[in-house]
Design a protein around this motif. Structure first.
Motif, PDB file in Angstrom:
ATOM      1  N   LYS A 144       0.838  -1.204   0.000  1.00  0.00           N
ATOM      2  CA  LYS A 144       0.000   0.000   0.000  1.00  0.00           C
ATOM      3  C   LYS A 144       0.868   1.248   0.000  1.00  0.00           C
ATOM      4  N   ASN A 145       1.897   1.199   0.836  1.00  0.00           N
ATOM      5  CA  ASN A 145       2.722   2.392   0.979  1.00  0.00           C
ATOM      6  C   ASN A 145       4.007   2.318   0.167  1.00  0.00           C
ATOM      7  N   LEU A 146       4.068   1.373  -0.800  1.00  0.00           N
ATOM      8  CA  LEU A 146       5.356   1.208  -1.482  1.00  0.00           C
ATOM      9  C   LEU A 146       5.214   0.709  -2.919  1.00  0.00           C
ATOM     10  N   SER A 147       5.677   1.537  -3.841  1.00  0.00           N
ATOM     11  CA  SER A 147       5.827   1.098  -5.234  1.00  0.00           C
ATOM     12  C   SER A 147       7.296   1.277  -5.590  1.00  0.00           C
ATOM     13  N   VAL A 148       7.797   0.355  -6.383  1.00  0.00           N
ATOM     14  CA  VAL A 148       9.223   0.454  -6.718  1.00  0.00           C
ATOM     15  C   VAL A 148       9.378   0.584  -8.234  1.00  0.00           C
ATOM     16  N   PRO A 149      10.411   1.306  -8.682  1.00  0.00           N
ATOM     17  CA  PRO A 149      10.595   1.464 -10.130  1.00  0.00           C
ATOM     18  C   PRO A 149      10.923   0.142 -10.807  1.00  0.00           C
ATOM     19  N   LEU A 150      10.721   0.118 -12.129  1.00  0.00           N
ATOM     20  CA  LEU A 150      10.906  -1.135 -12.879  1.00  0.00           C
ATOM     21  C   LEU A 150      12.318  -1.700 -12.817  1.00  0.00           C
ATOM     22  N   ASP A 151      13.290  -0.845 -12.535  1.00  0.00           N
ATOM     23  CA  ASP A 151      14.641  -1.408 -12.488  1.00  0.00           C
ATOM     24  C   ASP A 151      14.801  -2.332 -11.277  1.00  0.00           C
ATOM     25  N   ALA A 152      13.745  -2.470 -10.474  1.00  0.00           N
ATOM     26  CA  ALA A 152      13.714  -3.474  -9.399  1.00  0.00           C
ATOM     27  C   ALA A 152      14.014  -4.867  -9.951  1.00  0.00           C
ATOM     28  N   ILE A 153      13.615  -5.067 -11.220  1.00  0.00           N
ATOM     29  CA  ILE A 153      13.794  -6.399 -11.843  1.00  0.00           C
ATOM     30  C   ILE A 153      15.272  -6.776 -11.892  1.00  0.00           C
ATOM     31  N   SER A 154      16.116  -5.823 -12.125  1.00  0.00           N
ATOM     32  CA  SER A 154      17.545  -6.125 -12.279  1.00  0.00           C
ATOM     33  C   SER A 154      18.352  -5.856 -11.018  1.00  0.00           C
ATOM     34  N   ARG A 155      17.668  -5.811  -9.877  1.00  0.00           N
ATOM     35  CA  ARG A 155      18.391  -5.550  -8.626  1.00  0.00           C
ATOM     36  C   ARG A 155      18.523  -6.827  -7.785  1.00  0.00           C
ATOM     37  N   PRO A 156      19.503  -6.852  -6.898  1.00  0.00           N
ATOM     38  CA  PRO A 156      19.623  -7.999  -5.985  1.00  0.00           C
ATOM     39  C   PRO A 156      18.820  -7.784  -4.698  1.00  0.00           C
ATOM     40  N   TRP A 157      17.689  -8.427  -4.586  1.00  0.00           N
ATOM     41  CA  TRP A 157      16.836  -8.335  -3.394  1.00  0.00           C
ATOM     42  C   TRP A 157      17.199  -9.449  -2.416  1.00  0.00           C
ATOM     43  N   ALA A 158      16.913  -9.218  -1.136  1.00  0.00           N
ATOM     44  CA  ALA A 158      16.994 -10.331  -0.176  1.00  0.00           C
ATOM     45  C   ALA A 158      15.752 -10.297   0.695  1.00  0.00           C
ATOM     46  N   PHE A 159      15.158 -11.445   0.937  1.00  0.00           N
ATOM     47  CA  PHE A 159      13.992 -11.590   1.811  1.00  0.00           C
ATOM     48  C   PHE A 159      14.414 -12.463   2.990  1.00  0.00           C
ATOM     49  N   LEU A 160      14.494 -11.861   4.175  1.00  0.00           N
ATOM     50  CA  LEU A 160      14.985 -12.604   5.339  1.00  0.00           C
ATOM     51  C   LEU A 160      13.908 -12.668   6.411  1.00  0.00           C
ATOM     52  N   GLY A 161      13.885 -13.760   7.150  1.00  0.00           N
ATOM     53  CA  GLY A 161      12.903 -13.865   8.237  1.00  0.00           C
ATOM     54  C   GLY A 161      12.790 -15.302   8.704  1.00  0.00           C
ATOM     55  N   ILE A 162      12.220 -15.467   9.892  1.00  0.00           N
ATOM     56  CA  ILE A 162      12.084 -16.827  10.423  1.00  0.00           C
ATOM     57  C   ILE A 162      11.049 -17.600   9.604  1.00  0.00           C
ATOM     58  N   ARG A 163      10.898 -18.872   9.903  1.00  0.00           N
ATOM     59  CA  ARG A 163       9.939 -19.718   9.189  1.00  0.00           C
ATOM     60  C   ARG A 163       8.538 -19.137   9.326  1.00  0.00           C
ATOM     61  N   GLY A 164       7.849 -19.117   8.230  1.00  0.00           N
ATOM     62  CA  GLY A 164       6.458 -18.688   8.262  1.00  0.00           C
ATOM     63  C   GLY A 164       6.275 -17.201   8.479  1.00  0.00           C
ATOM     64  N   SER A 165       7.336 -16.400   8.311  1.00  0.00           N
ATOM     65  CA  SER A 165       7.190 -14.968   8.591  1.00  0.00           C
ATOM     66  C   SER A 165       6.650 -14.201   7.387  1.00  0.00           C
ATOM     67  N   GLY A 166       6.671 -14.818   6.192  1.00  0.00           N
ATOM     68  CA  GLY A 166       6.086 -14.130   5.039  1.00  0.00           C
ATOM     69  C   GLY A 166       7.027 -13.884   3.874  1.00  0.00           C
ATOM     70  N   LYS A 167       8.219 -14.489   3.891  1.00  0.00           N
ATOM     71  CA  LYS A 167       9.215 -14.242   2.832  1.00  0.00           C
ATOM     72  C   LYS A 167       8.720 -14.690   1.462  1.00  0.00           C
ATOM     73  N   THR A 168       8.280 -15.956   1.394  1.00  0.00           N
ATOM     74  CA  THR A 168       7.877 -16.502   0.099  1.00  0.00           C
ATOM     75  C   THR A 168       6.658 -15.744  -0.429  1.00  0.00           C
ATOM     76  N   TYR A 169       5.780 -15.405   0.485  1.00  0.00           N
ATOM     77  CA  TYR A 169       4.565 -14.696   0.094  1.00  0.00           C
ATOM     78  C   TYR A 169       4.938 -13.357  -0.542  1.00  0.00           C
ATOM     79  N   ALA A 170       5.815 -12.609   0.133  1.00  0.00           N
ATOM     80  CA  ALA A 170       6.203 -11.288  -0.359  1.00  0.00           C
ATOM     81  C   ALA A 170       6.965 -11.411  -1.675  1.00  0.00           C
TER      82      ALA A 170
END
Ligand code: ATP
Ligand code: MG
Length: 575
Positions: A8-34
């Motif tokens: 809701k509070n966040l849109s990212v520019p298209l160059d997001a596609i070519s960036r290195p993202w990391a999703f960190l968190g404990i099991r079941g915290s929502g990484k895969t979903y996000a």
């Protein structure tokens, strides 16, 4: 400029596609979903996305939220329980070519592969993708689920895989490649690689090591986020922080929007078998064909498959049906079968005759009374043992080609003695001995098992996770060990195998084993053996040599006072 609306509070520019993202968190915290939501927005923006999935949840992209109807994402799935085509461990390079040549998005579900196969596939895929993208610079996002598996902090024995993924993360951006590293164990992802990530999407994190990894990242990017750090432990499922110090200059709490496709990682309800979910087929055309070719080629190069083919051919050859008898000439068939049986009988009685000759030779050396001590197995039983059949030259050539391909592991940090032990285990495995005795391994590796150089190297291999100690003092290669070992470049005939072993034995052992091999599968009494080798059965050199053969695994003691050559010396006709 078009944006990807991920929260809701966040849109990212298209160059997001070519960036290195990391999703960190404990099991079941929502990484895969996000990460799933991010991928959906990329697919909606017509970007190319590839997902490397060792868990087997990402097939959910193909279904709508309810999991009952197709979603709007007609992304092909290779491998896994829901795959449009099965995944072939050898086809990593081929799949990378498919990805680059077609520009298609794809889920690579490696969840049903064994660890070694997964590694093999992923390494080839990553290497080829990186290589090909250098000449095809277009945006591509690679989501790597459980990325500690592919980008490990402890890269021992996995240098090639780590190197390939490191290139993708570090340098990929130059060619349009971005990644999403998803992990619940940030401390197990290679630090150097994780430090390249931005943005970082951090969900609930409680463990010290996990938090230290995030702090390490902060130090690396020069961010001071102590306030947020303190809040990480209390985050609710799906709530996260989005940190981008340089790219978007924002540090904000957020929550990714609801996904449109099915949440494959949600726990299945009672009576709801995820494996049975039917996906509408996606046409993979060319890939399906080339994958089949790779499978066929692999089969043609596989020694186990070769042996199967040889056995089938042998069977067909065994009964020669005369030309013209095929229709329904039962009499001709009977005649042919009779003839074949007769020929086979003739062959076996010749073999039995040869064996008797050998026994008589032993008898000659023994003098009176010795032969009674040698139990002879009935000839009929002998006749059921298949002879070792040499492989046709073109098949041998195929195997030779496969084995002589250059090893690509590079410098794997093994010492000479360690490599020798691994290779000895691989050699033994090639003759069917998967869990040899410690002393057998030492012998093949040309060591005395009691020397410290052997023991140290063996201990080091165990620490590196390349071999396992089994009960009864036996050893075996782990999957990583199999990958690090140099495997024999030829198919052995039984004779070559025995010659190699005999040539390396000390004199007394050599003499004794020669007699045992001659008599095999018949066992020989101690007295007969001593006479045949011109030793006295009571001398210690005779006893020691006999004992040594036993502990090396080359002789067995089927009954009191009797010794026999071990079946492992006759892999072509083991009973
Ligand atoms: N933004 C969100 N909106 C709605 N539901 C969410 C959101 N994030 C997470 N969830 C819910 O939380 C569940 C667990 O999330 P997810 O599967 O992403 O966890 P994970 O961090 O990948 O866990 P694991 O480490 O076990 O793979 C999801 O199945 C989903 O039901
Ligand atoms: Mg997950």
């Amino acid at each position: 400029m078009k944006q990807l609306a991920i929260a809701k509070n966040l849109s990212v520019p298209l160059d997001a596609i070519s960036r290195p993202w990391a999703f960190l968190g404990i099991r079941g915290s929502g990484k895969t979903y996000a990460a799933g939501k991010l991928v959906e927005t990329m697919l909606d923006a017509k970007a190319q996305v590839v997902i490397l999935d060792p868990i087997g949840n990402w097939y959910g992209l193909r279904l709508d939220r309810t999991g009952k109807k197709p979603s709007r994402f007609a992304i092909p799935i290779i491998g896994g329980l829901h795959g449009d085509v099965p995944i072939e461990p050898q086809a990593g390079g081929l799949v990378a070519d498919f990805v680059v040549d077609t520009g298609s998005s794809v889920v690579l579900d490696v969840s049903q592969l064994r660890k070694e196969q997964r590694k093999h596939f992923a390494t080839d895929f990553a290497e080829q993708l990186f290589h090909r993208k250098k000449a095809h610079r277009s945006p591509l996002h690679l989501a790597i689920e459980e990325s500690q598996v592919f980008i490990p902090q402890m890269g021992k024995g996995q240098e090639r895989m780590l190197g390939a993924f490191e290139d993708l993360v570090r340098l990929g951006r130059n060619f349009g490649i971005g990644v999403s590293m998803i992990t619940q164990r940030p401390q197990s992802v290679n630090k150097e690689v994780l430090n390249q990530a931005e943005p970082l999407v951090v969900f609930q994190l409680v463990g010290k090591h996990e938090r230290d990894a995030v702090k390490g990242w902060m130090q690396h990017v020069g961010a001071d986020l102590d306030d947020a750090m303190a809040k990480l432990a209390g985050l609710q499922e799906g709530d996260c922080y989005f940190w981008s110090p340089a790219w978007l200059r924002t540090f904000q709490p957020t929550r990714f929007l609801e996904k449109n496709s099915f949440d494959g990682s949600s726990t299945p309800g009672i009576g709801e078998a995820t494996a049975s979910r039917k996906l509408a087929a996606v046409d993979l055309g060319a890939l399906q064909k080339s994958m089949a070719t790779v499978i066929e080629k692999k089969k043609a190069d596989d020694p186990a498959e070769l042996r199967k083919t040889i056995a089938q051919l042998q069977k067909q050859l065994a009964v020669k049906v005369p030309a013209g008898a095929m229709k329904s000439d039962q009499a001709a068939i009977d005649r042919a079968v009779k003839k074949a049986v007769h020929e086979s009988d003739k062959w076996w009685s010749a073999e039995a005759g040869k064996l008797l000759n050998k026994i008589n030779r032993i008898k000659g050396v023994l003098g009176d009374g010795g032969l009674d001590a040698i139990p002879v197995r009935p000839a009929l039983q002998l006749a059921t043992e298949p002879a070792m059949v040499p492989a046709p030259p073109e098949l041998l050539a195929a195997v030779e080609r496969r084995h002589s391909a250059p090893r690509s592991t590079g410098d794997d940090g093994l010492t000479g003695p360690e490599q020798r032990i691994l290779d000895a285990l691989a050699w033994l495995e090639s003759i069917g001995v998967k869990q040899p005795a410690n002393s057998t391994v030492a012998f093949i590796a040309d060591y005395s098992p009691t020397t410290s150089s052997y023991k140290n190297a063996k201990g080091a291999l165990r620490t590196k996770g390349l071999i396992e100690y089994l009960p009864g003092g036996c050893l075996s290669l782990t999957d990583d060990g199999v990958a690090a070992a140099v495997h024999p470049t030829e198919i052995h005939t039984d004779n070559q195998l025995r010659e190699r072993i005999l040539s390396r034995l000390p004199g007394p052992e050599q003499k004794i084993l020669t007699v045992l091999i001659e008599a095999y599968p018949v066992s020989v009494s101690y007295a007969a053996l001593a006479d045949a080798t011109a030793y006295s059965s009571t001398t210690s050199s005779f006893k020691n040599a006999r004992g040594a053969l036993r502990s090396l695994g080359f002789a067995t003691y089927p009954a009191a006072g009797e010794v026999r050559a071990a079946d492992l010396l006759f892999p072509g006709r083991a009973p």
